[in-house]
Design an enzyme around this catalytic site. Sequence first.
Site, PDB file in Angstrom:
ATOM      1  N   ASN A 124       1.039  -1.103   0.111  1.00 44.82           N
ATOM      2  CA  ASN A 124       0.133   0.025   0.120  1.00 44.82           C
ATOM      3  C   ASN A 124       0.926   1.301   0.040  1.00 44.82           C
ATOM      4  O   ASN A 124       1.532   1.659   0.918  1.00 44.82           O
ATOM      5  CB  ASN A 124      -0.903   0.043   1.239  1.00 44.82           C
ATOM      6  CG  ASN A 124      -1.795   1.185   1.635  1.00 44.82           C
ATOM      7  OD1 ASN A 124      -1.633   1.952   0.652  1.00 44.82           O
ATOM      8  ND2 ASN A 124      -2.511   1.401   2.663  1.00 44.82           N
ATOM      9  N   TRP A 125       1.159   1.885  -1.145  1.00 48.30           N
ATOM     10  CA  TRP A 125       1.875   2.685  -1.226  1.00 48.30           C
ATOM     11  C   TRP A 125       1.528   4.278  -0.785  1.00 48.30           C
ATOM     12  O   TRP A 125       2.041   5.227  -0.501  1.00 48.30           O
ATOM     13  CB  TRP A 125       2.339   3.205  -2.941  1.00 48.30           C
ATOM     14  CG  TRP A 125       3.042   2.017  -3.395  1.00 48.30           C
ATOM     15  CD1 TRP A 125       3.456   0.894  -3.046  1.00 48.30           C
ATOM     16  CD2 TRP A 125       3.482   2.102  -4.945  1.00 48.30           C
ATOM     17  NE1 TRP A 125       4.051   0.132  -3.893  1.00 48.30           N
ATOM     18  CE2 TRP A 125       4.304   0.762  -5.043  1.00 48.30           C
ATOM     19  CE3 TRP A 125       3.614   2.917  -5.779  1.00 48.30           C
ATOM     20  CZ2 TRP A 125       4.644   0.476  -6.059  1.00 48.30           C
ATOM     21  CZ3 TRP A 125       4.095   2.699  -6.956  1.00 48.30           C
ATOM     22  CH2 TRP A 125       4.762   1.206  -7.372  1.00 48.30           C
ATOM     23  N   LYS A 126       0.234   4.255  -0.308  1.00 49.19           N
ATOM     24  CA  LYS A 126      -0.475   5.356   0.166  1.00 49.19           C
ATOM     25  C   LYS A 126      -0.125   6.628  -0.724  1.00 49.19           C
ATOM     26  O   LYS A 126       0.101   6.442  -1.996  1.00 49.19           O
ATOM     27  CB  LYS A 126       0.107   5.748   1.534  1.00 49.19           C
ATOM     28  CG  LYS A 126      -0.274   4.355   2.383  1.00 49.19           C
ATOM     29  CD  LYS A 126      -0.057   4.649   4.022  1.00 49.19           C
ATOM     30  CE  LYS A 126      -0.299   3.146   4.703  1.00 49.19           C
ATOM     31  NZ  LYS A 126      -0.246   3.519   6.103  1.00 49.19           N
ATOM     32  N   HIS A 135      -9.687   1.163   4.896  1.00 45.37           N
ATOM     33  CA  HIS A 135      -8.656   1.359   5.720  1.00 45.37           C
ATOM     34  C   HIS A 135      -8.628   2.154   6.727  1.00 45.37           C
ATOM     35  O   HIS A 135      -9.342   3.278   6.641  1.00 45.37           O
ATOM     36  CB  HIS A 135      -7.191   1.942   4.504  1.00 45.37           C
ATOM     37  CG  HIS A 135      -5.929   1.969   5.248  1.00 45.37           C
ATOM     38  ND1 HIS A 135      -5.412   2.934   5.883  1.00 45.37           N
ATOM     39  CD2 HIS A 135      -4.682   1.070   5.154  1.00 45.37           C
ATOM     40  CE1 HIS A 135      -4.172   2.739   6.383  1.00 45.37           C
ATOM     41  NE2 HIS A 135      -3.907   1.609   5.986  1.00 45.37           N
ATOM     42  N   GLU A 164      -6.866   4.842   7.757  1.00 45.96           N
ATOM     43  CA  GLU A 164      -6.939   5.957   7.331  1.00 45.96           C
ATOM     44  C   GLU A 164      -7.982   6.737   6.686  1.00 45.96           C
ATOM     45  O   GLU A 164      -8.287   8.152   7.001  1.00 45.96           O
ATOM     46  CB  GLU A 164      -5.528   6.446   6.451  1.00 45.96           C
ATOM     47  CG  GLU A 164      -4.383   5.981   7.432  1.00 45.96           C
ATOM     48  CD  GLU A 164      -2.998   5.788   6.909  1.00 45.96           C
ATOM     49  OE1 GLU A 164      -3.046   5.524   5.390  1.00 45.96           O
ATOM     50  OE2 GLU A 164      -2.202   5.191   7.368  1.00 45.96           O
ATOM     51  N   GLU A 172      -5.257  -4.622  10.522  1.00 48.36           N
ATOM     52  CA  GLU A 172      -4.229  -3.738  10.749  1.00 48.36           C
ATOM     53  C   GLU A 172      -4.543  -2.823  12.236  1.00 48.36           C
ATOM     54  O   GLU A 172      -5.302  -2.110  12.156  1.00 48.36           O
ATOM     55  CB  GLU A 172      -4.188  -2.582   9.700  1.00 48.36           C
ATOM     56  CG  GLU A 172      -4.014  -3.219   8.439  1.00 48.36           C
ATOM     57  CD  GLU A 172      -3.347  -2.297   7.362  1.00 48.36           C
ATOM     58  OE1 GLU A 172      -2.275  -2.459   6.812  1.00 48.36           O
ATOM     59  OE2 GLU A 172      -3.957  -1.328   7.094  1.00 48.36           O
ATOM     60  N   GLY A 207       2.485   2.455  10.684  1.00 43.48           N
ATOM     61  CA  GLY A 207       3.407   3.673  10.632  1.00 43.48           C
ATOM     62  C   GLY A 207       3.979   4.048  12.110  1.00 43.48           C
ATOM     63  O   GLY A 207       4.795   5.239  11.982  1.00 43.48           O
ATOM     64  N   SER A 218       3.584  -1.713  10.510  1.00 47.13           N
ATOM     65  CA  SER A 218       5.047  -2.042  10.726  1.00 47.13           C
ATOM     66  C   SER A 218       5.331  -3.078  10.193  1.00 47.13           C
ATOM     67  O   SER A 218       6.348  -3.683  11.088  1.00 47.13           O
ATOM     68  CB  SER A 218       5.250  -1.410  11.907  1.00 47.13           C
ATOM     69  OG  SER A 218       4.834   0.046  12.342  1.00 47.13           O
ATOM     70  N   GLY A 225       2.907  -0.989   4.202  1.00 46.41           N
ATOM     71  CA  GLY A 225       2.935   0.619   4.027  1.00 46.41           C
ATOM     72  C   GLY A 225       4.379   1.051   3.770  1.00 46.41           C
ATOM     73  O   GLY A 225       4.978   0.762   2.565  1.00 46.41           O
ATOM     74  N   GLY A 226       4.881   1.483   4.625  1.00 46.70           N
ATOM     75  CA  GLY A 226       6.169   2.105   4.452  1.00 46.70           C
ATOM     76  C   GLY A 226       7.297   1.189   3.879  1.00 46.70           C
ATOM     77  O   GLY A 226       7.829   1.749   2.995  1.00 46.70           O
TER      78      GLY A 226
HETATM   79  P1  PGA Z   1       2.706   0.531   7.730  1.00 49.46           P
HETATM   80  O1  PGA Z   1       1.240   0.612   6.882  1.00 49.46           O
HETATM   81  O2  PGA Z   1       3.343  -0.788   6.851  1.00 49.46           O
HETATM   82  O3  PGA Z   1       3.559   1.821   7.294  1.00 49.46           O
HETATM   83  O4  PGA Z   1       2.685   0.492   9.099  1.00 49.46           O
HETATM   84  C1  PGA Z   1       0.614  -0.304   6.961  1.00 49.46           C
HETATM   85  C2  PGA Z   1      -0.776  -0.012   6.137  1.00 49.46           C
HETATM   86  O5  PGA Z   1      -1.374   1.067   6.512  1.00 49.46           O
HETATM   87  O6  PGA Z   1      -1.287  -0.762   5.196  1.00 49.46           O
END
Ligand code: PGA
Length: 250
Positions: A9-11, A96, A98, A168, A174, A213, A234-235
Amino acid sequence: MRKKIVAGNWKMNTLLGEGVELSKGVAAGLAAVPSDVKLVIAPPFTHLYAVADAIKGTSVSLGAQNCADQKSGAYTGEVSAAMLRSVNCEFVILGHSERREYYGENNDTLNRKMQLALENGLSPIFCVGEKLEEREAGRHFDVVGEQLRSVLFNLTAEQMASVVVAYEPVWAIGTGKTATASQAQEIHAFIRKTLREKFGALADEISILYGGSCKPSNAGELFSQPDIDGGLIGGASLKAGDFLEIAKSY
Ligand code: PGA
């Protein structure tokens, strides 16, 4: 056997050229990833068409990070499920934390988005997870159970067969904090048990991914748990090397 999936997930990261390079980097490293692990990348909307071209002919699948809750028409700024399908998306991340937190996504919008995604042949990666205060109050099972029931329980078994679930914990996204493998396994088993109430044995065919994470140093331990079928990253999905390393740790 349920599918093993590692999804990136590149966001809201990378400009077009960087995204295309990143996707090519992922495709270039595929040979070292176990062949039973499906890789999915979910770039920003603006990159989908170009990334689809960059990964064409490889086994990497394309995903989007969201879709509209309406079919088409006067919805300025929205991108429909049919549009995503038209650029060869196979997956779409929905619900998600967010989106729930910053964009007011709720069960009503999510129910509509799930239907539209499925009608258009997309596999939703449906996200659930509790906030820190909910975990500290011991309410994580209630919160996650409610998120599952309010949306997934409205699907038919045939629809559910195309859904991937991602757990998640919001406190791990993050933040560098990861759920321990046993905390994650405990709630993944709970998610499967909850799905079994409605869908019976189909629950054993549904992939449940861990997100929050997840990185090369902890992926192996997380993925070795019986109810963890991969990760939503994500990251660490923003570097092809790290993303591939995670996938290889299966
Ligand atoms: P993260 O994000 O790996 O940066 O914690 C995961 C996500 O929100 O899909």
